[in-house]
Design a protein around this motif. Structure first.
Motif, PDB file in Angstrom:
ATOM      1  N   ALA A  40      11.364  11.039  -5.043  1.00 57.78           N
ATOM      2  CA  ALA A  40      10.974  10.418  -3.780  1.00 57.78           C
ATOM      3  C   ALA A  40      12.064   9.447  -3.337  1.00 57.78           C
ATOM      4  N   GLU A  41      11.846   8.866  -2.181  1.00 58.52           N
ATOM      5  CA  GLU A  41      12.731   7.835  -1.637  1.00 58.52           C
ATOM      6  C   GLU A  41      11.872   6.639  -1.262  1.00 58.52           C
ATOM      7  N   ILE A  42      12.400   5.432  -1.454  1.00 59.82           N
ATOM      8  CA  ILE A  42      11.606   4.231  -1.215  1.00 59.82           C
ATOM      9  C   ILE A  42      12.383   3.195  -0.421  1.00 59.82           C
ATOM     10  N   THR A  43      11.680   2.545   0.494  1.00 58.99           N
ATOM     11  CA  THR A  43      12.171   1.366   1.199  1.00 58.99           C
ATOM     12  C   THR A  43      11.151   0.259   0.947  1.00 58.99           C
ATOM     13  N   THR A  44      11.578  -0.848   0.354  1.00 56.85           N
ATOM     14  CA  THR A  44      10.647  -1.910   0.001  1.00 56.85           C
ATOM     15  C   THR A  44      10.505  -2.878   1.158  1.00 56.85           C
ATOM     16  N   LYS A  45       9.326  -2.905   1.761  1.00 54.54           N
ATOM     17  CA  LYS A  45       9.050  -3.823   2.861  1.00 54.54           C
ATOM     18  C   LYS A  45       8.374  -5.077   2.316  1.00 54.54           C
ATOM     19  N   GLY A  46       8.006  -5.983   3.218  1.00 50.25           N
ATOM     20  CA  GLY A  46       7.358  -7.218   2.795  1.00 50.25           C
ATOM     21  C   GLY A  46       8.294  -8.400   2.915  1.00 50.25           C
ATOM     22  N   ARG A  47       7.928  -9.495   2.262  1.00 44.12           N
ATOM     23  CA  ARG A  47       8.677 -10.757   2.378  1.00 44.12           C
ATOM     24  C   ARG A  47       9.394 -11.024   1.055  1.00 44.12           C
ATOM     25  N   HIS A  48      10.723 -10.966   1.087  1.00 45.95           N
ATOM     26  CA  HIS A  48      11.491 -11.070  -0.148  1.00 45.95           C
ATOM     27  C   HIS A  48      12.708 -11.962   0.044  1.00 45.95           C
ATOM     28  N   ASP A  49      13.134 -12.590  -1.039  1.00 49.61           N
ATOM     29  CA  ASP A  49      14.319 -13.443  -1.003  1.00 49.61           C
ATOM     30  C   ASP A  49      15.578 -12.577  -0.914  1.00 49.61           C
TER      31      ASP A  49
ATOM     32  N   ASP B 199       0.814  -1.215   0.000  1.00 48.12           N
ATOM     33  CA  ASP B 199       0.000   0.000   0.000  1.00 48.12           C
ATOM     34  C   ASP B 199       0.851   1.269   0.000  1.00 48.12           C
ATOM     35  N   ASP B 200       1.969   1.246   0.749  1.00 48.35           N
ATOM     36  CA  ASP B 200       2.794   2.449   0.886  1.00 48.35           C
ATOM     37  C   ASP B 200       3.608   2.756  -0.371  1.00 48.35           C
ATOM     38  N   THR B 201       3.738   1.780  -1.256  1.00 47.76           N
ATOM     39  CA  THR B 201       4.593   1.977  -2.440  1.00 47.76           C
ATOM     40  C   THR B 201       3.822   1.883  -3.752  1.00 47.76           C
ATOM     41  N   LYS B 202       2.493   1.891  -3.706  1.00 48.30           N
ATOM     42  CA  LYS B 202       1.739   1.681  -4.932  1.00 48.30           C
ATOM     43  C   LYS B 202       1.885   2.832  -5.929  1.00 48.30           C
ATOM     44  N   ASP B 203       2.273   3.996  -5.464  1.00 48.18           N
ATOM     45  CA  ASP B 203       2.484   5.124  -6.376  1.00 48.18           C
ATOM     46  C   ASP B 203       3.963   5.428  -6.583  1.00 48.18           C
ATOM     47  N   LEU B 204       4.829   4.523  -6.131  1.00 48.59           N
ATOM     48  CA  LEU B 204       6.273   4.684  -6.283  1.00 48.59           C
ATOM     49  C   LEU B 204       6.809   3.612  -7.221  1.00 48.59           C
TER      50      LEU B 204
ATOM     51  N   ALA C 130      10.009  -3.901 -12.589  1.00 44.59           N
ATOM     52  CA  ALA C 130       9.378  -3.555 -13.859  1.00 44.59           C
ATOM     53  C   ALA C 130       8.271  -2.517 -13.701  1.00 44.59           C
ATOM     54  N   ASP C 131       8.164  -1.904 -12.523  1.00 44.25           N
ATOM     55  CA  ASP C 131       7.074  -0.950 -12.263  1.00 44.25           C
ATOM     56  C   ASP C 131       7.017   0.157 -13.312  1.00 44.25           C
ATOM     57  N   PHE C 132       8.154   0.791 -13.537  1.00 45.14           N
ATOM     58  CA  PHE C 132       8.213   1.940 -14.444  1.00 45.14           C
ATOM     59  C   PHE C 132       7.854   1.539 -15.870  1.00 45.14           C
ATOM     60  N   THR C 133       8.460   0.456 -16.367  1.00 49.10           N
ATOM     61  CA  THR C 133       8.235   0.068 -17.756  1.00 49.10           C
ATOM     62  C   THR C 133       6.812  -0.447 -17.984  1.00 49.10           C
ATOM     63  N   TYR C 134       6.289  -1.228 -17.029  1.00 50.41           N
ATOM     64  CA  TYR C 134       4.905  -1.702 -17.161  1.00 50.41           C
ATOM     65  C   TYR C 134       3.945  -0.518 -17.221  1.00 50.41           C
TER      66      TYR C 134
ATOM     67  N   THR D 148      17.172  -1.051   2.282  1.00 46.57           N
ATOM     68  CA  THR D 148      17.989   0.157   2.204  1.00 46.57           C
ATOM     69  C   THR D 148      17.265   1.226   1.389  1.00 46.57           C
ATOM     70  N   PRO D 149      17.091   2.421   1.915  1.00 45.68           N
ATOM     71  CA  PRO D 149      16.387   3.469   1.156  1.00 45.68           C
ATOM     72  C   PRO D 149      17.085   3.749  -0.174  1.00 45.68           C
ATOM     73  N   ARG D 150      16.278   3.872  -1.241  1.00 44.74           N
ATOM     74  CA  ARG D 150      16.789   4.160  -2.581  1.00 44.74           C
ATOM     75  C   ARG D 150      16.011   5.330  -3.178  1.00 44.74           C
ATOM     76  N   ARG D 151      16.693   6.098  -4.026  1.00 45.86           N
ATOM     77  CA  ARG D 151      16.031   7.213  -4.695  1.00 45.86           C
ATOM     78  C   ARG D 151      15.164   6.722  -5.843  1.00 45.86           C
ATOM     79  N   THR D 152      13.996   7.324  -6.021  1.00 39.67           N
ATOM     80  CA  THR D 152      13.087   6.946  -7.085  1.00 39.67           C
ATOM     81  C   THR D 152      12.197   8.131  -7.433  1.00 39.67           C
ATOM     82  N   VAL D 153      11.147   7.858  -8.210  1.00 44.85           N
ATOM     83  CA  VAL D 153      10.157   8.890  -8.531  1.00 44.85           C
ATOM     84  C   VAL D 153       8.765   8.301  -8.353  1.00 44.85           C
ATOM     85  N   THR D 154       7.773   9.163  -8.261  1.00 43.65           N
ATOM     86  CA  THR D 154       6.394   8.726  -8.130  1.00 43.65           C
ATOM     87  C   THR D 154       5.741   8.647  -9.510  1.00 43.65           C
TER      88      THR D 154
END
Length: 358
Positions: A317-326, A96-101, A107-111, A305-311
């Protein structure tokens, strides 16, 4: 959206999203009267499913496969085989916190730019969740290939740490959570990935797949070469950035004398190769030797780790990806790589039989 199918004669199409109710595939071209049941497929899915160790995502999916069509009384009917796996442990709120990031490396940007819409819940079709159905298709492909063909994969590098090939033991793969053929290196990887995981970071990997017992003659010259189709198949796996056949990039440092796979006749009147730099394929056609391929998987893009991105709206913006990841997606890529090699070989075996008999 095109591009959801793979293969020519043995052909499968996958469907579903990471956080949808289910994922599945339809496999066409399977010969009739092959013995097949859900247990034949489940054994391979169990190698790939998440949550089996602290080194993979803790999403708890049983990945229980259901055969919906194409099998009667334990035998294939020659009609399309439909398979389904229910998604039972989605946590869409994690996104929910990253749906606009736009997540860097994903592949978020390209999709979004291509389709004008994207499934932000774990990436939708771009999620590695889709690869479960590749493994299921690969299990059916193994039935087509028969017991004479053996396909085995191993993790040979995690981050900068490579195995010692002098200690290679195929039996060791089942004794550690990394599919590692080197017990000593597996212990080193455990310490390395524990540190990576605690830092909220990730690591890349290299996987090697070897196929033994492959008959001579699979592959079509020019545009449908066996090595070309294997490379394409492996490059379609999420996060794969490079593929090698045989000695791969290392051939650039060899001389013609070193690289030549010399031949002699054995005591049974058969051609025997004295080396296998070509990885079991010459001119795009299998030689009967072991087919050896390797592929490199990038570090998991979802990190703490916080990374620079755009909305999506065009703001920095800055993003930290939470959740369950390998912490290393390469671990679960081993059975996926095996599956993609299996479907390519099954497809080419059926094509070869159609043209040349046998």
């Amino acid at each position: 959206m095109a591009g959801n199918s793979f293969g020519t004669v043995f052909r499968f199409t996958t469907w579903g999203e990471s956080h949808g109710p289910a994922i599945g595939c339809v496999i066409d071209g399977v010969p009739p009267r092959l013995p097949l049941n859900e247990a034949d497929i489940q054994v391979w899915l169990d190698k790939r499913k998440p949550g089996q160790s602290r080194f993979t995502t803790q999403r708890r999916e049983p990945d229980a496969v259901k055969i919906l069509s194409g099998v009667l009384d334990g035998l294939t009917t020659g009609t399309p085989i439909a398979l389904e796996i229910e998604n039972v442990d989605q946590r869409s709120k994690d996104y929910d916190d990253t749906k606009d990031l736009y997540r860097p490396g994903h592949a978020d940007f390209t999709y979004d730019r291509k389709y004008g819409i994207r499934d932000y819940r774990g990436g939708g079709r771009a999620s590695a969740r889709e690869t479960a159905m590749r493994v299921a298709a690969g299990a059916v492909a193994r039935k087509v290939l028969g017991p004479s063909v053996t396909i085995r994969g191993a993790l040979i590098q995690v981050g900068p740490h490579k195995i010692d090939r002098a200690r290679w033991d195929w039996d060791e793969i089942a004794r550690n959570p990394f599919f590692c053929p080197d017990a000593q290196t597996a212990t080193q990887w455990a310490d390395f990935l524990d540190d990576v995981r605690k830092r909220g970071s990730s690591a890349g990997a290299v996987i090697e797949v070897a196929a033994s017992g492959v008959p001579i003659g699979l592959g079509e010259p020019i545009y449908d070469k066996l090595d070309g189709d294997l490379a394409r198949a492996l490059m379609t796996i999420n996060a794969v950035k490079a593929v090698e056949i045989g000695d791969g990039m290392a051939v650039a440092a060899l001389t013609g004398e070193d690289n030549a796979d010399e031949m002699r006749m054995d005591n049974h009147g058969q051609v025997q190769f004295l080396s296998n730099h070509a990885g079991g394929i010459l001119g795009g056609i299998s030689t009967g030797q072991d087919i050896v391929v390797r592929f490199a998987v990038k570090p998991t893009s979802s990190i703490l780790t916080p990374r620079r991105t755009v909305t999506r709206q065009g703001a920095d913006a800055e993003i930290t990806t939470k959740g369950r990841h390998d912490p290393c997606v390469g671990i679960r890529a081993v059975p996926i790589g095996e599956a993609m090699v299996a479907v390519v070989l099954a497809d080419h075996l059926m094509r070869h039989r159609a043209q040349c008999g046998g």
